[in-house]
Design a protein around this motif. Sequence first.
Motif, PDB file in Angstrom:
ATOM      1  N   GLY A 145     -54.063  35.698  24.463  1.00 45.61           N
ATOM      2  CA  GLY A 145     -54.710  36.596  25.555  1.00 45.61           C
ATOM      3  C   GLY A 145     -55.388  37.316  26.560  1.00 45.61           C
ATOM      4  O   GLY A 145     -55.787  38.215  27.188  1.00 45.61           O
ATOM      5  N   GLY A 146     -56.175  36.142  26.281  1.00 45.81           N
ATOM      6  CA  GLY A 146     -57.814  35.537  27.431  1.00 45.81           C
ATOM      7  C   GLY A 146     -59.249  36.303  26.843  1.00 45.81           C
ATOM      8  O   GLY A 146     -60.261  37.013  27.850  1.00 45.81           O
ATOM      9  N   ILE A 147     -59.302  36.689  25.576  1.00 43.83           N
ATOM     10  CA  ILE A 147     -60.900  37.211  24.974  1.00 43.83           C
ATOM     11  C   ILE A 147     -61.965  36.875  25.882  1.00 43.83           C
ATOM     12  O   ILE A 147     -63.266  37.656  25.904  1.00 43.83           O
ATOM     13  CB  ILE A 147     -60.997  37.558  22.818  1.00 43.83           C
ATOM     14  N   ILE A 148     -61.641  35.361  25.761  1.00 42.91           N
ATOM     15  CA  ILE A 148     -62.902  34.857  25.724  1.00 42.91           C
ATOM     16  C   ILE A 148     -63.013  35.318  28.131  1.00 42.91           C
ATOM     17  O   ILE A 148     -64.514  35.547  27.893  1.00 42.91           O
ATOM     18  CB  ILE A 148     -63.452  33.229  25.951  1.00 42.91           C
ATOM     19  N   ASP A 149     -62.216  35.020  28.315  1.00 42.82           N
ATOM     20  CA  ASP A 149     -62.667  35.611  30.084  1.00 42.82           C
ATOM     21  C   ASP A 149     -62.762  36.939  29.968  1.00 42.82           C
ATOM     22  O   ASP A 149     -63.544  37.267  31.051  1.00 42.82           O
ATOM     23  CB  ASP A 149     -61.110  35.119  30.666  1.00 42.82           C
ATOM     24  N   GLY A 150     -62.291  38.483  29.343  1.00 47.80           N
ATOM     25  CA  GLY A 150     -62.492  39.190  29.037  1.00 47.80           C
ATOM     26  C   GLY A 150     -63.475  39.155  28.829  1.00 47.80           C
ATOM     27  O   GLY A 150     -64.951  39.954  29.595  1.00 47.80           O
ATOM     28  N   ILE A 151     -64.334  38.592  28.267  1.00 42.49           N
ATOM     29  CA  ILE A 151     -66.000  39.044  27.327  1.00 42.49           C
ATOM     30  C   ILE A 151     -67.202  38.666  28.242  1.00 42.49           C
ATOM     31  O   ILE A 151     -68.047  39.036  28.856  1.00 42.49           O
ATOM     32  CB  ILE A 151     -65.977  38.493  26.352  1.00 42.49           C
ATOM     33  N   SER A 152     -66.445  37.337  29.087  1.00 42.61           N
ATOM     34  CA  SER A 152     -67.417  36.646  30.483  1.00 42.61           C
ATOM     35  C   SER A 152     -67.179  37.599  31.747  1.00 42.61           C
ATOM     36  O   SER A 152     -68.446  37.987  31.770  1.00 42.61           O
ATOM     37  CB  SER A 152     -66.659  35.779  31.010  1.00 42.61           C
ATOM     38  N   GLY A 153     -66.095  38.904  31.795  1.00 44.43           N
ATOM     39  CA  GLY A 153     -66.417  39.140  32.517  1.00 44.43           C
ATOM     40  C   GLY A 153     -67.243  40.359  32.448  1.00 44.43           C
ATOM     41  O   GLY A 153     -67.849  41.254  33.642  1.00 44.43           O
ATOM     42  N   VAL A 154     -67.118  41.257  31.573  1.00 46.07           N
ATOM     43  CA  VAL A 154     -67.939  42.312  30.691  1.00 46.07           C
ATOM     44  C   VAL A 154     -69.386  41.429  31.161  1.00 46.07           C
ATOM     45  O   VAL A 154     -69.831  42.464  30.968  1.00 46.07           O
ATOM     46  CB  VAL A 154     -67.617  42.876  29.678  1.00 46.07           C
ATOM     47  N   LEU A 155     -69.219  40.569  30.558  1.00 46.79           N
ATOM     48  CA  LEU A 155     -71.006  40.134  30.882  1.00 46.79           C
ATOM     49  C   LEU A 155     -71.558  39.902  32.054  1.00 46.79           C
ATOM     50  O   LEU A 155     -72.842  40.756  32.139  1.00 46.79           O
ATOM     51  CB  LEU A 155     -71.135  39.195  29.804  1.00 46.79           C
ATOM     52  N   ASP A 156     -70.766  39.620  32.861  1.00 48.21           N
ATOM     53  CA  ASP A 156     -72.033  39.689  34.678  1.00 48.21           C
ATOM     54  C   ASP A 156     -71.077  40.963  34.452  1.00 48.21           C
ATOM     55  O   ASP A 156     -72.603  41.065  35.320  1.00 48.21           O
ATOM     56  CB  ASP A 156     -70.149  38.798  35.063  1.00 48.21           C
TER      57      ASP A 156
ATOM     58  N   GLU B 290     -75.241  49.046  27.994  1.00 48.06           N
ATOM     59  CA  GLU B 290     -74.947  49.538  28.808  1.00 48.06           C
ATOM     60  C   GLU B 290     -73.762  49.407  29.226  1.00 48.06           C
ATOM     61  O   GLU B 290     -73.481  49.126  30.712  1.00 48.06           O
ATOM     62  CB  GLU B 290     -76.074  48.500  29.966  1.00 48.06           C
ATOM     63  N   GLY B 291     -72.621  49.646  28.319  1.00 48.97           N
ATOM     64  CA  GLY B 291     -71.478  48.902  28.407  1.00 48.97           C
ATOM     65  C   GLY B 291     -70.739  47.612  28.321  1.00 48.97           C
ATOM     66  O   GLY B 291     -69.313  47.577  28.078  1.00 48.97           O
ATOM     67  N   PHE B 292     -71.509  46.860  27.756  1.00 49.45           N
ATOM     68  CA  PHE B 292     -70.891  45.776  27.199  1.00 49.45           C
ATOM     69  C   PHE B 292     -70.711  45.701  25.763  1.00 49.45           C
ATOM     70  O   PHE B 292     -68.773  45.113  25.286  1.00 49.45           O
ATOM     71  CB  PHE B 292     -71.864  44.054  26.211  1.00 49.45           C
ATOM     72  N   GLY B 293     -70.871  46.646  24.434  1.00 50.57           N
ATOM     73  CA  GLY B 293     -69.831  47.124  23.469  1.00 50.57           C
ATOM     74  C   GLY B 293     -68.808  48.190  23.885  1.00 50.57           C
ATOM     75  O   GLY B 293     -67.734  47.629  23.058  1.00 50.57           O
ATOM     76  N   GLU B 294     -68.750  48.568  24.798  1.00 45.44           N
ATOM     77  CA  GLU B 294     -67.754  49.495  25.244  1.00 45.44           C
ATOM     78  C   GLU B 294     -66.367  48.917  26.247  1.00 45.44           C
ATOM     79  O   GLU B 294     -65.643  48.691  25.944  1.00 45.44           O
ATOM     80  CB  GLU B 294     -67.854  50.707  25.974  1.00 45.44           C
ATOM     81  N   GLY B 295     -66.822  47.745  26.816  1.00 41.22           N
ATOM     82  CA  GLY B 295     -66.602  46.592  27.136  1.00 41.22           C
ATOM     83  C   GLY B 295     -65.734  45.800  26.550  1.00 41.22           C
ATOM     84  O   GLY B 295     -64.202  45.540  26.291  1.00 41.22           O
ATOM     85  N   VAL B 296     -66.170  45.170  26.006  1.00 40.97           N
ATOM     86  CA  VAL B 296     -65.709  44.377  24.373  1.00 40.97           C
ATOM     87  C   VAL B 296     -64.684  45.076  23.769  1.00 40.97           C
ATOM     88  O   VAL B 296     -63.627  44.802  23.495  1.00 40.97           O
ATOM     89  CB  VAL B 296     -67.234  43.870  23.527  1.00 40.97           C
ATOM     90  N   LYS B 297     -65.358  46.205  23.577  1.00 39.31           N
ATOM     91  CA  LYS B 297     -63.628  47.421  22.319  1.00 39.31           C
ATOM     92  C   LYS B 297     -62.685  47.653  23.256  1.00 39.31           C
ATOM     93  O   LYS B 297     -61.710  46.965  23.163  1.00 39.31           O
ATOM     94  CB  LYS B 297     -64.300  48.968  22.861  1.00 39.31           C
ATOM     95  N   LYS B 298     -62.763  47.421  24.382  1.00 38.52           N
ATOM     96  CA  LYS B 298     -61.148  47.984  25.599  1.00 38.52           C
ATOM     97  C   LYS B 298     -60.846  46.182  26.028  1.00 38.52           C
ATOM     98  O   LYS B 298     -59.588  46.206  25.898  1.00 38.52           O
ATOM     99  CB  LYS B 298     -61.720  48.439  27.068  1.00 38.52           C
TER     100      LYS B 298
END
Length: 234
Positions: free
Chosen positions: A100-111, A59-67
């Motif tokens: 580059g803030g990878i963890i912040d990016g993943i956090s936002g995608v997960l939320d 539902e979007g985590f995979g694609e969100g992580v890629k981006k």
Amino acid sequence: MDLAIQQEQTILKSNEQKNFLETTLGKTINTGLDIGLRVLLPDIIEDQIIDIKDTIIKEGFGEGVKKAIDSVVDFGKSALGIVTGNFENVSQVQTAVKNGGIIDGISGVLDFVLDKTSKLGLIPKAISSTIKQGKNVILNNISNNIENEFNKQLKSVEKLQKYSENWKTYFKQKDFSGMQKEYNKIKTELKTVLPLENTLKQARTIDNLHTLIKNNGKNFDLTKEQMELAKILA
């Protein structure tokens, strides 16, 4: 070399690096998500955890992580002033990903995905809430996994350097059996290492010379043109 060809090679190398990072970091992040969910949901059976993880990814985590990875890579190159478009060593990539803030990016995608799946009824609200409240467990696992992956990459580069030096020693001794042993190690290690120009250039030279000697009946009496060709092809 023609400028257009140089630009095309730069783009190809850049895409190759990005694809490698998407795949490698993607798997690393996926593993961190898996471990984190098992810690946060200890009372849920295995099949349900698998379903929850699959739903989150679908539902979007995979694609969100890629981006997120692509964005971090592009931002990192800009911040480091990499004008060639290509990372030259593992340390540059490590710095780019970290800054580059990878963890912040993943956090936002997960939320985002948890809110979406909860509203759609794909994941029960209570479970979604538990995951959101404890998501630092997931993020810490992911952060540690990424760090471990870069440490593995650094070791792989060191191994390649060692195998390459060993190959050169055997080459000077005209010991093809020893060369073949190190050549096989180099080929195996290249499958798992980030494609970096500094790493690949020497490996390509060895590959060219090794193939020339092998096709020459393991005869080391190469012509000057053949030796130069190996360097040019690298």
